[in-house]
Motif scaffolding. Structure first.
Motif, PDB file in Angstrom:
ATOM      1  N   MET A  59       0.831  -1.184   0.000  1.00  0.00           N
ATOM      2  CA  MET A  59       0.000   0.000   0.000  1.00  0.00           C
ATOM      3  C   MET A  59       0.876   1.248   0.000  1.00  0.00           C
ATOM      4  N   GLU A  60       0.482   2.201  -0.793  1.00  0.00           N
ATOM      5  CA  GLU A  60       1.241   3.446  -0.870  1.00  0.00           C
ATOM      6  C   GLU A  60       0.711   4.508   0.093  1.00  0.00           C
ATOM      7  N   VAL A  61      -0.549   4.410   0.465  1.00  0.00           N
ATOM      8  CA  VAL A  61      -1.151   5.356   1.410  1.00  0.00           C
ATOM      9  C   VAL A  61      -1.865   4.563   2.492  1.00  0.00           C
ATOM     10  N   PRO A  62      -2.070   5.150   3.672  1.00  0.00           N
ATOM     11  CA  PRO A  62      -2.770   4.427   4.745  1.00  0.00           C
ATOM     12  C   PRO A  62      -4.199   4.088   4.356  1.00  0.00           C
ATOM     13  N   LEU A  63      -4.684   2.954   4.858  1.00  0.00           N
ATOM     14  CA  LEU A  63      -6.069   2.557   4.618  1.00  0.00           C
ATOM     15  C   LEU A  63      -7.032   3.442   5.403  1.00  0.00           C
ATOM     16  N   THR A  64      -6.692   3.729   6.641  1.00  0.00           N
ATOM     17  CA  THR A  64      -7.523   4.554   7.519  1.00  0.00           C
ATOM     18  C   THR A  64      -6.605   5.491   8.287  1.00  0.00           C
ATOM     19  N   ASN A  65      -7.188   6.380   9.068  1.00  0.00           N
ATOM     20  CA  ASN A  65      -6.373   7.295   9.863  1.00  0.00           C
ATOM     21  C   ASN A  65      -5.556   6.558  10.910  1.00  0.00           C
ATOM     22  N   SER A  66      -6.049   5.420  11.386  1.00  0.00           N
ATOM     23  CA  SER A  66      -5.325   4.691  12.428  1.00  0.00           C
ATOM     24  C   SER A  66      -4.278   3.738  11.858  1.00  0.00           C
ATOM     25  N   TRP A  67      -4.334   3.475  10.575  1.00  0.00           N
ATOM     26  CA  TRP A  67      -3.395   2.537   9.946  1.00  0.00           C
ATOM     27  C   TRP A  67      -2.276   3.342   9.322  1.00  0.00           C
ATOM     28  N   GLN A  68      -1.065   3.162   9.787  1.00  0.00           N
ATOM     29  CA  GLN A  68       0.071   3.932   9.289  1.00  0.00           C
ATOM     30  C   GLN A  68       0.496   3.453   7.897  1.00  0.00           C
TER      31      GLN A  68
END
Length: 157
Positions: free
Chosen positions: A1-10
């Protein structure tokens, strides 16, 4: 993944690589469009497609469809549902490179259930591991002879 899935997932490794080096890595997701053990976990669009081989979707202009999570990965690979031959996934046959070796009850003197393992006759054992056995080419569990399971083996002895 290039960007976090959610705000809590880095950020995952690809996101960190891009951040620290400036390199934009090619990221490939093979999870979303792959069969799941439970029907409820299968993506609704995956349930609707019927493909025969691993596929990458492209639009009318030939651009690779990056999937529903835009920006998370560059490519999503869709995998076909598993088909079975001889109680084994047919992809083990590698398009004919490997052949089924059906087992007969007379070949096994052990009580069921049992594990049947196939080894290459000429493979050198690793003495550093303290074993004289090579790595099995295939392993199956036989619980009933009526299942007609087969070892899936490459050419050779």
């Amino acid at each position: 993944m290039e960007v976090p899935l959610t705000n809590s997932w880095q950020k995952a490794m690809a996101g960190r690589l891009k951040e620290f080096t400036g390199i934009d890595p090619l990221t490939i997701d093979q999870q979303q469009w792959t069969e799941q053990g439970q029907v409820a976990k299968k993506h609704p669009l995956y349930r609707a497609i019927n493909i025969q081989e691993a596929s990458v979707f492209v639009d009318a202009t030939g651009q690779v469809y990056p999937g529903l999570g835009l920006g998370r990965t560059d490519i999503q690979v869709a995998h076909p549902r598993t088909r079975y031959r001889y109680s084994r996934p047919s992809w083990l046959l590698l398009g004919g490179q490997r052949k089924p070796c059906l087992l007969k009850s007379a070949q096994c003197r052990l009580k069921l259930p049992c594990l049947v393992q196939a080894y290459r006759l000429d493979e050198v054992a690793d003495s550093l591991l303290g074993t004289r056995r090579a790595i099995p080419v295939d392993v199956i569990e036989v619980t009933r002879w009526a299942d007609r399971k087969a070892l899936i083996l490459p050419a050779g002895k």
